[in-house]
Design a protein around this motif. Structure first.
Motif, PDB file in Angstrom:
ATOM      1  N   LYS A  94       4.849   1.900 -17.147  1.00 48.00           N
ATOM      2  CA  LYS A  94       4.275   1.709 -18.828  1.00 48.00           C
ATOM      3  C   LYS A  94       4.153   2.943 -19.325  1.00 48.00           C
ATOM      4  O   LYS A  94       4.463   3.075 -20.683  1.00 48.00           O
ATOM      5  N   GLY A  95       3.441   3.978 -18.758  1.00 42.94           N
ATOM      6  CA  GLY A  95       3.551   5.307 -19.114  1.00 42.94           C
ATOM      7  C   GLY A  95       4.905   6.012 -19.575  1.00 42.94           C
ATOM      8  O   GLY A  95       5.179   6.490 -20.592  1.00 42.94           O
ATOM      9  N   LEU A  96       5.794   5.884 -18.751  1.00 43.00           N
ATOM     10  CA  LEU A  96       7.374   6.275 -19.065  1.00 43.00           C
ATOM     11  C   LEU A  96       7.767   5.461 -20.245  1.00 43.00           C
ATOM     12  O   LEU A  96       8.455   6.283 -21.098  1.00 43.00           O
ATOM     13  N   LYS A  97       7.665   4.469 -20.382  1.00 38.11           N
ATOM     14  CA  LYS A  97       8.158   3.520 -21.684  1.00 38.11           C
ATOM     15  C   LYS A  97       7.408   4.077 -22.836  1.00 38.11           C
ATOM     16  O   LYS A  97       7.925   4.185 -23.891  1.00 38.11           O
ATOM     17  N   ASN A  98       6.037   4.422 -22.620  1.00 35.34           N
ATOM     18  CA  ASN A  98       5.278   4.828 -24.008  1.00 35.34           C
ATOM     19  C   ASN A  98       5.868   6.223 -24.465  1.00 35.34           C
ATOM     20  O   ASN A  98       6.056   6.412 -25.670  1.00 35.34           O
ATOM     21  N   ARG A  99       6.196   6.858 -23.440  1.00 30.43           N
ATOM     22  CA  ARG A  99       6.567   8.182 -23.767  1.00 30.43           C
ATOM     23  C   ARG A  99       8.039   8.034 -24.460  1.00 30.43           C
ATOM     24  O   ARG A  99       8.331   8.734 -25.488  1.00 30.43           O
ATOM     25  N   HIS A 100       8.896   7.225 -24.018  1.00 30.35           N
ATOM     26  CA  HIS A 100      10.152   6.735 -24.498  1.00 30.35           C
ATOM     27  C   HIS A 100      10.084   6.564 -25.977  1.00 30.35           C
ATOM     28  O   HIS A 100      10.907   6.942 -26.870  1.00 30.35           O
ATOM     29  N   GLU A 101       9.173   5.327 -26.282  1.00 28.00           N
ATOM     30  CA  GLU A 101       9.153   4.862 -27.367  1.00 28.00           C
ATOM     31  C   GLU A 101       8.342   5.666 -28.544  1.00 28.00           C
ATOM     32  O   GLU A 101       8.589   5.683 -29.563  1.00 28.00           O
ATOM     33  N   LYS A 102       7.561   6.504 -28.043  1.00 23.27           N
ATOM     34  CA  LYS A 102       7.139   7.667 -28.971  1.00 23.27           C
ATOM     35  C   LYS A 102       7.678   8.911 -29.433  1.00 23.27           C
ATOM     36  O   LYS A 102       7.338   9.314 -30.569  1.00 23.27           O
ATOM     37  N   PHE A 158      14.118  -0.362 -10.889  1.00 23.37           N
ATOM     38  CA  PHE A 158      15.576  -0.739 -11.167  1.00 23.37           C
ATOM     39  C   PHE A 158      15.410  -1.354 -12.397  1.00 23.37           C
ATOM     40  O   PHE A 158      16.326  -0.791 -13.307  1.00 23.37           O
ATOM     41  N   ALA A 159      14.519  -1.824 -12.783  1.00 20.03           N
ATOM     42  CA  ALA A 159      14.677  -2.732 -14.187  1.00 20.03           C
ATOM     43  C   ALA A 159      14.223  -1.859 -15.072  1.00 20.03           C
ATOM     44  O   ALA A 159      14.672  -1.671 -16.063  1.00 20.03           O
ATOM     45  N   ALA A 160      13.389  -0.788 -14.738  1.00 16.53           N
ATOM     46  CA  ALA A 160      13.054   0.353 -15.914  1.00 16.53           C
ATOM     47  C   ALA A 160      14.403   1.036 -16.437  1.00 16.53           C
ATOM     48  O   ALA A 160      14.792   1.388 -17.620  1.00 16.53           O
ATOM     49  N   ASP A 161      15.032   1.308 -15.369  1.00 14.25           N
ATOM     50  CA  ASP A 161      16.638   2.135 -15.685  1.00 14.25           C
ATOM     51  C   ASP A 161      17.284   1.171 -16.371  1.00 14.25           C
ATOM     52  O   ASP A 161      17.925   1.705 -17.390  1.00 14.25           O
ATOM     53  N   LYS A 162      17.418  -0.085 -16.098  1.00 12.83           N
ATOM     54  CA  LYS A 162      18.543  -0.958 -16.804  1.00 12.83           C
ATOM     55  C   LYS A 162      17.831  -1.251 -18.162  1.00 12.83           C
ATOM     56  O   LYS A 162      18.874  -1.370 -19.148  1.00 12.83           O
ATOM     57  N   GLU A 163      16.815  -1.154 -18.199  1.00 13.21           N
ATOM     58  CA  GLU A 163      15.957  -1.323 -19.701  1.00 13.21           C
ATOM     59  C   GLU A 163      16.358  -0.042 -20.573  1.00 13.21           C
ATOM     60  O   GLU A 163      16.532  -0.034 -21.933  1.00 13.21           O
ATOM     61  N   GLY A 164      16.484   1.074 -19.763  1.00 12.47           N
ATOM     62  CA  GLY A 164      17.017   2.343 -20.568  1.00 12.47           C
ATOM     63  C   GLY A 164      16.039   3.084 -20.981  1.00 12.47           C
ATOM     64  O   GLY A 164      16.277   4.147 -21.459  1.00 12.47           O
ATOM     65  N   TYR A 165      14.505   2.767 -20.770  1.00 12.62           N
ATOM     66  CA  TYR A 165      13.774   3.730 -21.368  1.00 12.62           C
ATOM     67  C   TYR A 165      13.187   4.760 -20.142  1.00 12.62           C
ATOM     68  O   TYR A 165      12.609   5.821 -20.438  1.00 12.62           O
ATOM     69  N   ALA A 166      13.892   4.752 -18.948  1.00 11.68           N
ATOM     70  CA  ALA A 166      13.936   5.954 -18.165  1.00 11.68           C
ATOM     71  C   ALA A 166      15.116   5.813 -17.261  1.00 11.68           C
ATOM     72  O   ALA A 166      15.843   5.084 -17.077  1.00 11.68           O
ATOM     73  N   ARG A 167      15.285   6.897 -16.563  1.00  9.74           N
ATOM     74  CA  ARG A 167      16.226   7.251 -15.501  1.00  9.74           C
ATOM     75  C   ARG A 167      15.827   7.296 -14.204  1.00  9.74           C
ATOM     76  O   ARG A 167      14.821   7.999 -14.036  1.00  9.74           O
ATOM     77  N   THR A 168      16.003   6.182 -13.441  1.00  7.90           N
ATOM     78  CA  THR A 168      15.322   6.084 -12.043  1.00  7.90           C
ATOM     79  C   THR A 168      16.015   6.411 -10.948  1.00  7.90           C
ATOM     80  O   THR A 168      17.170   6.322 -11.054  1.00  7.90           O
ATOM     81  N   TYR A 169      15.409   6.988 -10.081  1.00  7.95           N
ATOM     82  CA  TYR A 169      16.074   7.334  -8.405  1.00  7.95           C
ATOM     83  C   TYR A 169      15.162   6.751  -7.487  1.00  7.95           C
ATOM     84  O   TYR A 169      14.064   6.912  -7.855  1.00  7.95           O
TER      85      TYR A 169
END
Length: 349
Positions: A94-102, A158-169
């Motif tokens: 959620k924090g990573l998504k907030n960063r992306h959106e802001k 995986f879902a976060a990466d697929k949604e595109g708001y983060a790149r995950t490994y």
């Protein structure tokens, strides 16, 4: 505003995390990093600050609002503390998504999972499975059951990466062993024991004889703690050099960490040999744990059964990055006697 890359690490004082952090601080580009660590111990936080690491007191497990806030302020996050805490991971994401959106930034997450995800059934210590998983087989990775160990957290990543708001490994070690070394060990900051083999040792010491599940035949991939830490930094370097979009991510960014295999019986026998040599047992030959012992020494009977399973894999992606591990099962077995001695001495204090 600082031009440094904001890096957040969960697990900085941990067994693998301490070795990863030590490498980041020695990195040729370290002057360009602003590293923050979430730490539970105030004493350890003060010690980390003396190395130039910013610290925040709190718990990844319990302080979800804090985890969310810290993640929102980081471009790159190392999660090296817990493979199975879904609520904490949801807060981090959620924090990573907030960063992306802001800000429009696409932050990066390097999450630590575990090779138990490829366990196929309870083998009860009596079966060697032939299948060896490969982390470049994306179709096979995608087919792993949602009920597999670690999978619920992995799927969220995986879902976060697929949604595109983060790149995950994700880095997925097998049995991790060995004594870490470096400044954080010397300063008393870093945990120096893993989980799987130390639990076997503690059970053996408590029962007075080395033990195993069933016949101890199954095989697990293994990796020395320092070799495991190297993968994190190699992946980090590839992302820094090429950009996250140009380094396989999501299901294409899944990295097994293991260089060799060992049977549970071989590990148990090495524990038995060490106990006999140290005068802690009369017999070196391990015997099978009873159901009651598995429940007593491994939290629950069901968890204890994991020490009788197979987890076999190839670390193809790490080797494609240039990973050259230095340790093999020979080193794993050689590491057991000093660990037995250390755990036995600690139990006396």
């Amino acid at each position: 505003m600082s031009s440094k890359t904001p890096i957040l690490i969960f697990g900085a004082t941990g067994y693998i995390g301490g070795s990863v952090l030590a490498r980041l601080l020695k990195h040729p580009n370290a002057k360009n990093f602003e590293i923050t660590a979430l730490v539970r111990s105030e004493a350890k936080a003060k010690k980390l600050e003396s190395f130039g690491v910013k610290t925040v007191l709190g718990s990844y497990k319990d302080d979800h609002a804090l985890t969310e806030k810290l993640a929102e302020n980081a471009h790159l996050v190392f999660q090296i503390v817990d493979a199975d805490d879904l609520p904490a991971m949801q807060a981090l994401l959620k924090g990573l998504k907030n960063r992306h959106e802001k800000t429009g930034d696409v932050p990066v997450l390097i999450h630590t999972s575990g090779s138990a995800i490829v366990i196929e059934g309870q083998d009860k210590g009596n079966l060697v499975r032939e299948r060896v998983w490969d982390d470049t087989d994306v179709e096979a990775l995608a087919s792993i059951s949602p009920s597999a160990l670690h999978r619920n957290v992995d799927d969220a990543v995986f879902a976060a990466d697929k949604e595109g708001y983060a790149r995950t490994y994700q880095i997925s070690p097998g049995t991790v062993y060995g004594a870490p070394s470096g400044p954080f060990v010397d300063a008393g900051i870093q945990n120096t024991h893993s989980i799987q083999i130390p639990l076997m040792i503690k059970a053996a010491l408590a029962r007075g004889r080395a033990g195993m599940v069933g016949q101890g035949l199954p095989l697990w991939g293994n990796v020395h703690v320092e070799d495991a830490a190297d993968i994190f930094v190699l992946l980090f370097d590839a992302i820094q050099k090429n950009g996250a979009d140009n380094v396989g991510h999501g299901l294409h960014g899944y990295y097994f960490a293991g260089n060799d295999e060992a049977s549970w019986r071989d590990i148990a026998r090495a524990i038995g040999d060490a106990m006999r040599a140290l005068g802690l047992a009369q017999e070196a030959e391990p015997t099978s744990f009873s159901d009651d012992e598995l429940a007593k020494y491994f939290f629950t009977f069901e968890i204890g059964q994991l020490w009788g399973t197979n987890s076999r894999f190839r670390a193809s992606r790490a080797k494609a990055l240039g990973w050259s591990p230095k340790h093999t099962t020979k080193d794993l077995l050689a590491s057991i006697r000093p660990e037995v001695e250390a755990i036995a001495n600690a139990s006396k204090n």
